[in-house]
Scaffold this active site. Structure first.
Site, PDB file in Angstrom:
ATOM      1  N   LYS A  45       0.844  -1.206   0.000  1.00  0.00           N
ATOM      2  CA  LYS A  45       0.000   0.000   0.000  1.00  0.00           C
ATOM      3  C   LYS A  45       0.873   1.248   0.000  1.00  0.00           C
ATOM      4  CE  LYS A  45      -0.183  -0.370   5.023  1.00  0.00           C
ATOM      5  NZ  LYS A  45      -0.902  -1.000   6.135  1.00  0.00           N
ATOM      6  N   TYR A 247      17.336  29.354  10.221  1.00  0.00           N
ATOM      7  CA  TYR A 247      16.097  30.046  10.585  1.00  0.00           C
ATOM      8  C   TYR A 247      15.886  30.076  12.097  1.00  0.00           C
ATOM      9  CZ  TYR A 247      14.084  30.291   5.869  1.00  0.00           C
ATOM     10  OH  TYR A 247      13.814  30.587   4.549  1.00  0.00           O
TER      11      TYR A 247
HETATM   12  C1  LIG Z   1      -0.205  -1.919   6.765  1.00  0.00           C
HETATM   13  C2  LIG Z   1      -0.866  -3.177   7.156  1.00  0.00           C
HETATM   14  C3  LIG Z   1      -0.123  -4.366   7.264  1.00  0.00           C
HETATM   15  C4  LIG Z   1       1.390  -4.393   7.220  1.00  0.00           C
HETATM   16  O1  LIG Z   1       1.876  -3.867   8.454  1.00  0.00           O
HETATM   17  P1  LIG Z   1       3.426  -3.757   8.816  1.00  0.00           P
HETATM   18  O2  LIG Z   1       3.433  -3.307  10.226  1.00  0.00           O
HETATM   19  O3  LIG Z   1       3.992  -2.738   7.897  1.00  0.00           O
HETATM   20  O4  LIG Z   1       4.031  -5.093   8.617  1.00  0.00           O
HETATM   21  C5  LIG Z   1      -0.831  -5.537   7.478  1.00  0.00           C
HETATM   22  N1  LIG Z   1      -2.186  -5.533   7.623  1.00  0.00           N
HETATM   23  C6  LIG Z   1      -2.923  -4.395   7.563  1.00  0.00           C
HETATM   24  C7  LIG Z   1      -4.395  -4.463   7.752  1.00  0.00           C
HETATM   25  C8  LIG Z   1      -2.283  -3.183   7.362  1.00  0.00           C
HETATM   26  O5  LIG Z   1      -3.000  -2.061   7.324  1.00  0.00           O
END
Ligand SMILES: *Cc1c(COP(=O)(O)O)cnc(C)c1O
Length: 356
Positions: A45, A247
């Protein structure tokens, strides 16, 4: 070829640049897959946690990954074009069944409303909330579902804290769900649970961050580093004891210093929180074999670092994240997590895919 022969959009000579190693991600996948009897999927994702799904997912497929999780239908459609045969789950669910049907995307269904809106003849995952109170059908409602899902799933709220009491509570709720959906495959584990909770592996594990070399839990060593963020020194200047840098005059140097100004800033996705003040040290950086640190605030396009004790000159590259400057160290200094740093990396730093 002289440096002047390169445009700034080439990786060689780019003011800021990001090397990403898809083979390292694939090697991490193989190591994770070897830790479980379950099928190992991959969370890709948010453009593979900011690193580039189009460049990374095919390498995962090549080493045997057949199942991918994305958050959005748009991400699933892009992935389908890359991997015609993969199983693709849409974690956030689907608002438009025809779009998903066409591409064979399978939603995580997280409410009874969403289940009603999902056509009877299409496969779905029943996502069950076991205590995180984010997405998922409440357990009593899940037990009322009569349609047969292709899989049941849940997600840990605290897998990165192995001794948190919520983990065992969630596992117990998921066992109750399992007994109501006998013979339906199950998926629960993210990276941290894959590494620390073998009892939660079931049929499919869904690691994300560990694939990309991030630390899934403070107790665990990260896997192979897959990214390196660098930027060039634009100028080196001498600064007198007590002078401020940057800054807000946020940090004064405590000795006569050489300060290098490098071509990286928060517009590259390098957070402003990495800066230094008189009270707190700036984030570590790596220059010509030495660790040093930021001085003063991060600006949009520039940062300052202390090179008083380091031979450093205009044009040299500084590593901001990579093998010598762990993602998690920078994230901690920034008051955030590696996940956020990776997904914040902007498209300004010129990218190259290949060995670091
Ligand atoms: C993002 C996500 C994962 C992966 O999680 P990690 O901590 O990056 O391994 C797995 N299941 C769901 C539902 C997620 O949203």
């Amino acid at each position: 070829m002289a440096t002047s022969d390169f445009a700034e959009t080439d990786f060689e000579g780019a003011p800021s640049r990001l090397a990403i190693d898809p083979q390292a991600v694939a090697r991490n996948y193989k190591r994770l897959a070897a830790l479980t009897k379950a099928e190992c999927g991959a969370a890709v994702k948010a453009d593979a946690y900011g690193l580039g799904m189009a460049e990374i997912a095919p390498h995962l497929a090549k080493v045997g990954c057949r199942t991918f999780c994305v958050a959005l239908v748009s991400e699933g459609l892009a992935l389908r074009r890359l991997l015609p045969d993969a199983t693709i789950y849409i974690l956030n669910g689907v608002f438009d069944p025809p779009a998903a049907r066409e591409a064979g995307l399978i939603p995580f269904i997280s409410s009874l409303d969403a289940l009603d809106a999902w056509p009877d003849d299409l496969p779905f995952v029943l996502n069950i909330d076991t205590g995180m109170n984010r997405l998922g059908v409440a357990l009593p409602d899940a037990l009322q579902v009569t349609r047969r899902p292709v899989m049941i799933a849940s997600h840990f709220a605290c897998a990165d804290t192995p001794h948190h009491p919520l983990n065992a509570l969630q596992e117990s709720a998921f066992r109750a769900a399992r007994s109501a959906f006998k013979d339906v495959p199950a998926s629960f584990a993210n990276s941290a649970a894959l590494l620390t909770r073998p009892q939660s592996h079931y049929d499919l594990v869904r690691p994300g961050i560990a694939l990309y070399g991030g630390t899934a839990s403070p107790d665990l060593a990260p896997l192979e580093v897959a990214v390196r963020l660098e930027a060039r020194i634009v100028q080196v200047r001498e600064v007198e004891t007590g002078d401020s840098v940057g800054y807000g005059a946020a940090e004064r140097v405590r000795r006569a210093s050489r300060i290098a100004i490098a071509s990286l800033g928060y517009a590259d996705g390098y957070l402003r929180a990495a800066g230094g003040t008189n009270e707190t040290n700036g984030a570590p950086v790596f220059v010509n074999g030495h660790i040093t640190r930021l001085v003063g605030r991060v600006s949009m396009d520039l940062v300052a670092l202390d090179v008083t004790d380091i031979a450093a000159k205009r044009g040299d590259y500084v590593e901001f994240i990579g093998r010598n400057v762990p993602l998690e160290t920078v994230a901690q200094k920034d008051g955030t997590i590696g996940y956020e740093l990776l997904t914040d990396l902007s498209r300004r730093a010129v990218r190259r895919y290949g060995p670091l």
